[in-house]
Enzyme design. Structure first.
Site, PDB file in Angstrom:
ATOM      1  N   THR A 147       0.869  -1.180   0.104  1.00  0.00           N
ATOM      2  CA  THR A 147      -0.056  -0.193  -0.058  1.00  0.00           C
ATOM      3  C   THR A 147       0.821   1.132   0.101  1.00  0.00           C
ATOM      4  O   THR A 147       2.025   1.210   0.441  1.00  0.00           O
ATOM      5  CB  THR A 147      -1.079  -0.086   1.152  1.00  0.00           C
ATOM      6  N   ASP A 148       0.452   2.415  -0.446  1.00  0.00           N
ATOM      7  CA  ASP A 148       0.869   3.609  -0.454  1.00  0.00           C
ATOM      8  C   ASP A 148       1.181   3.989   0.963  1.00  0.00           C
ATOM      9  O   ASP A 148       1.849   4.932   1.246  1.00  0.00           O
ATOM     10  CB  ASP A 148       0.447   4.652  -1.446  1.00  0.00           C
ATOM     11  N   GLU A 149       0.517   3.621   1.986  1.00  0.00           N
ATOM     12  CA  GLU A 149       0.432   4.221   3.315  1.00  0.00           C
ATOM     13  C   GLU A 149       1.604   3.889   4.012  1.00  0.00           C
ATOM     14  O   GLU A 149       2.013   4.653   4.987  1.00  0.00           O
ATOM     15  CB  GLU A 149      -0.686   3.453   4.318  1.00  0.00           C
ATOM     16  N   TYR A 172      -1.969  -0.522  11.127  1.00  0.00           N
ATOM     17  CA  TYR A 172      -1.802  -1.136   9.756  1.00  0.00           C
ATOM     18  C   TYR A 172      -0.720  -0.874   8.810  1.00  0.00           C
ATOM     19  O   TYR A 172      -0.072  -1.630   8.305  1.00  0.00           O
ATOM     20  CB  TYR A 172      -3.134  -0.657   9.077  1.00  0.00           C
ATOM     21  N   LYS A 176       2.149  -3.405   7.377  1.00  0.00           N
ATOM     22  CA  LYS A 176       2.521  -3.533   5.993  1.00  0.00           C
ATOM     23  C   LYS A 176       4.028  -3.222   5.478  1.00  0.00           C
ATOM     24  O   LYS A 176       4.535  -3.791   4.737  1.00  0.00           O
ATOM     25  CB  LYS A 176       1.633  -2.590   4.951  1.00  0.00           C
TER      26      LYS A 176
HETATM   27  P1  NAD Z   1      -9.762  -7.144   2.283  1.00  0.00           P
HETATM   28  O1  NAD Z   1      -9.821  -6.869   3.569  1.00  0.00           O
HETATM   29  O2  NAD Z   1     -11.011  -6.847   1.257  1.00  0.00           O
HETATM   30  O3  NAD Z   1      -9.566  -8.560   1.924  1.00  0.00           O
HETATM   31  C1  NAD Z   1      -8.458  -9.559   2.602  1.00  0.00           C
HETATM   32  C2  NAD Z   1      -8.660 -10.716   2.585  1.00  0.00           C
HETATM   33  O4  NAD Z   1      -7.585 -11.653   3.229  1.00  0.00           O
HETATM   34  C3  NAD Z   1     -10.092 -11.401   3.015  1.00  0.00           C
HETATM   35  O5  NAD Z   1     -10.539 -12.299   2.048  1.00  0.00           O
HETATM   36  C4  NAD Z   1      -9.542 -12.014   4.129  1.00  0.00           C
HETATM   37  O6  NAD Z   1     -10.553 -13.116   4.406  1.00  0.00           O
HETATM   38  C5  NAD Z   1      -8.121 -12.491   3.910  1.00  0.00           C
HETATM   39  N1  NAD Z   1      -7.419 -12.698   5.138  1.00  0.00           N
HETATM   40  C6  NAD Z   1      -7.374 -12.084   6.145  1.00  0.00           C
HETATM   41  N2  NAD Z   1      -6.469 -12.545   7.112  1.00  0.00           N
HETATM   42  C7  NAD Z   1      -6.022 -13.841   6.671  1.00  0.00           C
HETATM   43  C8  NAD Z   1      -5.220 -14.633   6.972  1.00  0.00           C
HETATM   44  N3  NAD Z   1      -4.604 -14.789   8.384  1.00  0.00           N
HETATM   45  N4  NAD Z   1      -5.038 -15.636   6.229  1.00  0.00           N
HETATM   46  C9  NAD Z   1      -5.624 -16.073   5.039  1.00  0.00           C
HETATM   47  N5  NAD Z   1      -6.389 -15.166   4.612  1.00  0.00           N
HETATM   48  C10 NAD Z   1      -6.888 -13.969   5.210  1.00  0.00           C
HETATM   49  O7  NAD Z   1      -8.497  -6.397   1.418  1.00  0.00           O
HETATM   50  P2  NAD Z   1      -8.365  -5.693   0.168  1.00  0.00           P
HETATM   51  O8  NAD Z   1      -8.720  -4.152   0.199  1.00  0.00           O
HETATM   52  O9  NAD Z   1      -8.634  -6.492  -0.700  1.00  0.00           O
HETATM   53  O10 NAD Z   1      -6.607  -5.617   0.137  1.00  0.00           O
HETATM   54  C11 NAD Z   1      -6.018  -6.613  -0.288  1.00  0.00           C
HETATM   55  C12 NAD Z   1      -4.752  -6.375  -0.376  1.00  0.00           C
HETATM   56  O11 NAD Z   1      -4.315  -5.163  -0.996  1.00  0.00           O
HETATM   57  C13 NAD Z   1      -4.000  -6.010   1.144  1.00  0.00           C
HETATM   58  O12 NAD Z   1      -2.878  -6.647   1.149  1.00  0.00           O
HETATM   59  C14 NAD Z   1      -3.743  -4.379   1.396  1.00  0.00           C
HETATM   60  O13 NAD Z   1      -3.022  -4.016   2.234  1.00  0.00           O
HETATM   61  C15 NAD Z   1      -3.402  -4.133  -0.374  1.00  0.00           C
HETATM   62  N6  NAD Z   1      -4.058  -2.700  -0.766  1.00  0.00           N
HETATM   63  C16 NAD Z   1      -5.355  -2.541  -0.488  1.00  0.00           C
HETATM   64  C17 NAD Z   1      -5.728  -1.161  -0.866  1.00  0.00           C
HETATM   65  C18 NAD Z   1      -7.297  -0.738  -0.828  1.00  0.00           C
HETATM   66  O14 NAD Z   1      -7.476   0.482  -1.239  1.00  0.00           O
HETATM   67  N7  NAD Z   1      -8.310  -1.681  -0.511  1.00  0.00           N
HETATM   68  C19 NAD Z   1      -5.010  -0.445  -1.622  1.00  0.00           C
HETATM   69  C20 NAD Z   1      -3.561  -0.656  -1.602  1.00  0.00           C
HETATM   70  C21 NAD Z   1      -3.288  -2.037  -1.334  1.00  0.00           C
HETATM   71  O1  DAU Z   2      -3.961   3.928   0.467  1.00  0.00           O
HETATM   72  C1  DAU Z   2      -4.297   2.646   0.432  1.00  0.00           C
HETATM   73  C2  DAU Z   2      -5.332   2.312   1.610  1.00  0.00           C
HETATM   74  O2  DAU Z   2      -6.577   2.930   1.368  1.00  0.00           O
HETATM   75  C3  DAU Z   2      -5.032   0.724   1.822  1.00  0.00           C
HETATM   76  O3  DAU Z   2      -4.011   0.152   2.067  1.00  0.00           O
HETATM   77  C4  DAU Z   2      -6.110   0.187   2.820  1.00  0.00           C
HETATM   78  O4  DAU Z   2      -6.251  -1.053   3.019  1.00  0.00           O
HETATM   79  C5  DAU Z   2      -7.429   1.042   2.491  1.00  0.00           C
HETATM   80  O5  DAU Z   2      -8.398   0.598   3.608  1.00  0.00           O
HETATM   81  C6  DAU Z   2      -7.503   2.449   2.373  1.00  0.00           C
HETATM   82  O6  DAU Z   2      -6.965   3.200   3.522  1.00  0.00           O
HETATM   83  P1  DAU Z   2      -7.803   4.445   4.247  1.00  0.00           P
HETATM   84  O7  DAU Z   2      -7.576   4.520   5.591  1.00  0.00           O
HETATM   85  O8  DAU Z   2      -7.503   5.542   3.233  1.00  0.00           O
HETATM   86  O9  DAU Z   2      -9.319   3.985   3.583  1.00  0.00           O
HETATM   87  P2  DAU Z   2     -10.651   4.418   4.196  1.00  0.00           P
HETATM   88  O10 DAU Z   2     -11.805   3.970   3.249  1.00  0.00           O
HETATM   89  O11 DAU Z   2     -10.764   3.766   5.610  1.00  0.00           O
HETATM   90  O12 DAU Z   2     -10.899   6.128   4.362  1.00  0.00           O
HETATM   91  C7  DAU Z   2     -10.602   6.905   3.353  1.00  0.00           C
HETATM   92  C8  DAU Z   2     -10.760   8.354   3.923  1.00  0.00           C
HETATM   93  O13 DAU Z   2     -12.134   8.406   4.427  1.00  0.00           O
HETATM   94  C9  DAU Z   2      -9.791   8.437   5.174  1.00  0.00           C
HETATM   95  O14 DAU Z   2      -9.262   9.742   4.984  1.00  0.00           O
HETATM   96  C10 DAU Z   2     -10.509   8.168   6.312  1.00  0.00           C
HETATM   97  C11 DAU Z   2     -12.068   8.863   5.858  1.00  0.00           C
HETATM   98  N1  DAU Z   2     -13.131   8.121   6.207  1.00  0.00           N
HETATM   99  C12 DAU Z   2     -13.268   6.696   6.429  1.00  0.00           C
HETATM  100  C13 DAU Z   2     -14.278   6.291   7.088  1.00  0.00           C
HETATM  101  C14 DAU Z   2     -14.461   4.580   6.877  1.00  0.00           C
HETATM  102  C15 DAU Z   2     -14.260   9.042   6.932  1.00  0.00           C
HETATM  103  O15 DAU Z   2     -14.111  10.319   6.959  1.00  0.00           O
HETATM  104  N2  DAU Z   2     -15.437   8.462   7.368  1.00  0.00           N
HETATM  105  C16 DAU Z   2     -15.412   6.936   7.351  1.00  0.00           C
HETATM  106  O16 DAU Z   2     -16.407   6.423   8.028  1.00  0.00           O
END
Ligand code: NAD
Ligand code: DAU
Length: 366
Positions: A147-149, A172, A176
């Site tokens: 992730t970019d975080e 988190y 990562k």
């Molecule tokens: P998600 O939470 O929707 O899915 C995670 C999946 O991993 C789920 O299916 C869960 O059951 C599985 N999982 C969790 N713990 C596990 C374990 N111990 N063993 C096996 N499976 C397990 O997450 P996502 O948003 O699809 O993110 C997927 C990946 O991409 C992550 O590594 C996250 O850090 C990365 N990522 C997400 C975003 C985003 O915006 N969502 C952006 C950049 C990177």
């Molecule tokens: O940048 C990549 C990341 O983006 C991934 O690595 C993470 O897995 C993914 O969850 C996401 O993280 P964020 O914290 O940016 O996403 P989230 O949707 O939780 O929140 C987006 C923005 O909105 C953040 O600034 C927090 C704000 N927010 C979020 C929620 C859930 C609110 O203001 N209200 C809310 O209820």
């Protein structure tokens, strides 16, 4: 150059079916990656390993789960014995590792599961790959999705590049970052063919409604308050999930071993601007009076340690691998809203039970 995953059997010029392990394939991004790989690569056996936590849902894969090149195994990546057994019993030649605890707010209230899954789970996978590949790494690949975080928080200007110093700010992102370091260290020390990518915020179908966009859609639909953290001035760079899955497929095949690729949408929005846009879109889709959903916007206590701004410079993947985002944000958002409104059963199902309790604790007690 396209990396050949798998090998030719002696005397044959046909590639042997190769087993590619995708972890976290029942989750949001993972399910889009699994679908893409199953459909585009009949020459692979796609093995989806997922624990099915609250975020994993096999409904996400109903359209491909009968395909002959797909199989699912339920298991925990933090279970060392299980992971070793999986590698011992399957000829795994490639790994695309997405399984993770992924929600920042949960990492603040329950960090332990993030350490276990994101750090120890990643260690188990990379260590098992090293042990089972035994130095025979030709045609092998370990791809870690990050992730970019991990880069921390930007001020009002600048972009994250692949060489930006790591500065994670939440449990988190720290977990990562730790897993990224482990994967790179294994690549360096044991000459494992690793590749990594760090992506910005994804949106699209199948995202669990604890994340901002599906949460807004769900709450607007039910006329519930939309919780905006702080002043809503935090900025995120949004990318359509299908574009991320396409980048992952490209990097898996064409990325250079040892390299990292940043993936982003070049699409920055403050949360409040994005929420207002979503409200207007929902009003029009639901036939409500224009502007009415904006009355649901409720400013709540800020997220602890809330990163101000993320923004990605994705020029490396664009110039070296020829990938770029293909879905315009307004089109992607409209497609996403349509998907949620057409799949209300999916949304209601995942938004019930334990999630309800989490939600109450997270927002109503603020
Ligand atoms: P998600 O939470 O929707 O899915 C995670 C999946 O991993 C789920 O299916 C869960 O059951 C599985 N999982 C969790 N713990 C596990 C374990 N111990 N063993 C096996 N499976 C397990 O997450 P996502 O948003 O699809 O993110 C997927 C990946 O991409 C992550 O590594 C996250 O850090 C990365 N990522 C997400 C975003 C985003 O915006 N969502 C952006 C950049 C990177
Ligand atoms: O940048 C990549 C990341 O983006 C991934 O690595 C993470 O897995 C993914 O969850 C996401 O993280 P964020 O914290 O940016 O996403 P989230 O949707 O939780 O929140 C987006 C923005 O909105 C953040 O600034 C927090 C704000 N927010 C979020 C929620 C859930 C609110 O203001 N209200 C809310 O209820």
């Amino acid at each position: 150059m396209r990396i050949q995953i798998g090998k030719f059997r002696e005397g044959e010029n046909r590639l042997v079916m190769k087993t590619i392990l995708i972890t976290g394939g029942a989750g949001f991004i993972g399910s889009h990656v699994v679908r893409r790989m199953v459909k585009n690569h009949p020459e692979y056996n796609i093995l989806n390993l997922d624990l099915l936590t609250y975020a994993g849902n096999l409904e996400n894969l109903r359209d491909v789960d009968q395909e002959p090149n797909y199989s699912f195994v339920r298991g925990d990546i933090s279970d060392t014995e299980f992971v070793n057994h999986l590698f011992a019993t399957h000829p795994i030649e490639g790994v695309i590792h997405l399984a993770a605890e992924s929600h920042v707010d949960r990492s603040i209230s329950d960090p332990a599961s993030f350490i276990r899954t994101n750090i120890f789970g990643t260690f188990n996978l990379i260590h098992a790959a090293k042990e089972h590949w035994k130095g025979q790494v030709e045609g092998k690949r370990f791809y870690h999705i990050s992730t970019d975080e991990v880069y921390g928080s930007l001020g009002t200007s600048g972009l994250f590049t692949e060489t930006t110093a790591y500065d994670p700010k939440s449990p988190y992102s720290a977990s990562k970052a730790s897993s990224d370091h482990l994967v790179r260290a294994y690549g360096h020390t044991f000459h494992l063919p690793v590749v990594l990518s760090n992506c910005s915020n994804n949106y699209g179908p199948n995202q669990f409604p604890e994340k901002l966009i599906p949460l807004c859609i769900h709450n607007i639909r039910h006329n519930k308050p939309i919780p905006v953290y702080g002043k809503g001035e935090n900025v995120r760079d949004w990318l359509y999930v299908g574009d991320h899955a396409a980048a992952i497929e490209r990097i898996f095949h064409e990325g250079k071993s040892g390299e990292t690729y940043n993936i982003g949408g070049n699409n920055e929005w403050t949360n409040i601007r994005l929420i207002r846009l979503l409200c207007d879109l929902m009003d029009s889709k639901l036939g409500r009076t224009p502007g009415s959903s904006q009355s649901l916007i409720t400013f709540v206590k800020d997220r602890a340690g809330h990163d101000l701004r993320y923004a990605i410079d994705s020029s490396k993947i664009q110039t070296e691998l020829g990938w770029k985002p293909s879905v315009d944000f307004e089109e992607g958002l409209a497609r996403t809203v349509d998907w949620y409104l057409e799949n209300t059963a999916w949304l209601e199902n995942v938004a019930s039970g334990a999630y309800e309790k989490y939600y109450e604790k997270q927002y109503l007690l603020r």
